[in-house]
Design a protein around this motif. Structure first.
Motif, PDB file in Angstrom:
ATOM      1  N   TYR A  16       0.491  -1.153   0.283  1.00 16.39           N
ATOM      2  CA  TYR A  16       0.023  -0.073  -0.202  1.00 16.39           C
ATOM      3  C   TYR A  16       1.098   1.197   0.184  1.00 16.39           C
ATOM      4  O   TYR A  16       0.425   2.462  -0.386  1.00 16.39           O
ATOM      5  CB  TYR A  16      -1.369   0.208   1.078  1.00 16.39           C
ATOM      6  N   LEU A  17       1.984   1.032   0.680  1.00 13.87           N
ATOM      7  CA  LEU A  17       2.645   2.430   0.717  1.00 13.87           C
ATOM      8  C   LEU A  17       2.965   2.602  -0.940  1.00 13.87           C
ATOM      9  O   LEU A  17       3.807   3.595  -1.352  1.00 13.87           O
ATOM     10  CB  LEU A  17       3.836   1.908   1.632  1.00 13.87           C
ATOM     11  N   LYS A  18       3.263   1.467  -1.777  1.00 13.28           N
ATOM     12  CA  LYS A  18       3.828   1.794  -2.628  1.00 13.28           C
ATOM     13  C   LYS A  18       3.195   1.846  -3.824  1.00 13.28           C
ATOM     14  O   LYS A  18       3.019   3.279  -4.515  1.00 13.28           O
ATOM     15  CB  LYS A  18       4.452   0.305  -3.222  1.00 13.28           C
ATOM     16  N   THR A  19       1.759   2.129  -3.354  1.00 10.84           N
ATOM     17  CA  THR A  19       0.776   2.096  -4.282  1.00 10.84           C
ATOM     18  C   THR A  19       0.444   3.388  -4.085  1.00 10.84           C
ATOM     19  O   THR A  19       0.161   4.331  -5.851  1.00 10.84           O
ATOM     20  CB  THR A  19      -0.881   1.522  -4.194  1.00 10.84           C
ATOM     21  N   ILE A  20       0.146   3.967  -3.082  1.00  5.59           N
ATOM     22  CA  ILE A  20       0.021   6.009  -2.861  1.00  5.59           C
ATOM     23  C   ILE A  20       1.673   6.581  -3.859  1.00  5.59           C
ATOM     24  O   ILE A  20       1.329   7.153  -4.165  1.00  5.59           O
ATOM     25  CB  ILE A  20      -0.288   5.520  -1.192  1.00  5.59           C
TER      26      ILE A  20
END
Length: 219
Positions: free
Chosen positions: A94-98
């Motif tokens: 989720y960090l990568k996604t944002i």
């Protein structure tokens, strides 16, 4: 846009934050439910083994009893190991996604790869990228990130050394709640699944604060 599932209903100028928050908390709740379901199944196995052995449980020289006890212990150990690795995969995903969305929406010209360090890994990579874009100021957010990163030491011990801690890693984990270190070989044991649930709660809090910080900049 208003999102009322979290404790403090928020208004987001950037619609993506609304969708991101909704998806994240649904995913983290699903992971919690899956961990609990697997734990319940292990408890059923334990109960069946106990009933099967009956009075033989007191006969310490019985090889079948010893084997069953070891099997039962191993099941709990590796279930929680696997769950912890999964929780950190969720966090980093989720960090990568944002981070990628910021680039896609042209909110920054910075590149994620420029913040990567093999020594620090991807968790620090994404944090450094976000911090460079938004200059994050919330002390509680930084404190929360440090706590989560410290627990990643345990994840690395599991992934890279099958749960056996090196001497230089022990100081980072020995005082963690629900964590036990077997001194003979420095094997790390997650004693209760509450460790996993608490970590998920920490991650949820981290994202709540992070999204609030981003929203303030977007406004």
């Amino acid at each position: 846009m208003i999102f009322g599932i979290t404790e403090n209903t928020k208004k987001y100028k950037w619609d993506y934050l609304y969708n991101f928050e909704l998806e994240l908390f649904l995913a983290s709740d699903s992971v919690k439910n899956l961990i609990q379901y697997q734990e319940d199944k292990l408890n059923e196995i334990t109960e069946k083994l106990t009933k099967k052995n009956g009075n033989e449980l007191n006969e310490l020289n019985n090889p079948n009893v010893i084997l069953d006890e070891r099997l039962n212990t191993t099941l709990y150990i590796y279930h929680r190991y696997s769950s912890l690795v999964g929780v950190f995969s969720l966090l980093e995903s989720y960090l990568k996604t944002i981070c990628e969305e910021l680039i896609k929406q042209r909110k920054t010209k910075k590149k994620i790869k420029n913040f990567y360090s093999k020594k620090e890994g991807y968790l620090q990579n994404y944090w450094d990228f976000l911090n460079a874009v938004y200059k994050l100021k919330d002390d509680k957010l930084l404190e929360n990130f440090k706590s989560i990163k410290k627990k990643k030491t345990l994840r690395n011990i599991i992934v890279h050394n099958n749960g056996i801690a090196k001497k230089n890693q022990i100081s980072n984990i020995q005082n963690m709640e629900f964590i036990k270190i077997i001194e003979e070989k420095n094997q790390v044991i997650i004693c209760e699944n509450n460790f996993l649930f608490n970590l998920i709660n920490e991650i949820n809090l981290f994202f709540r604060i992070l999204l609030t910080e981003i929203n303030e900049v977007e406004n």
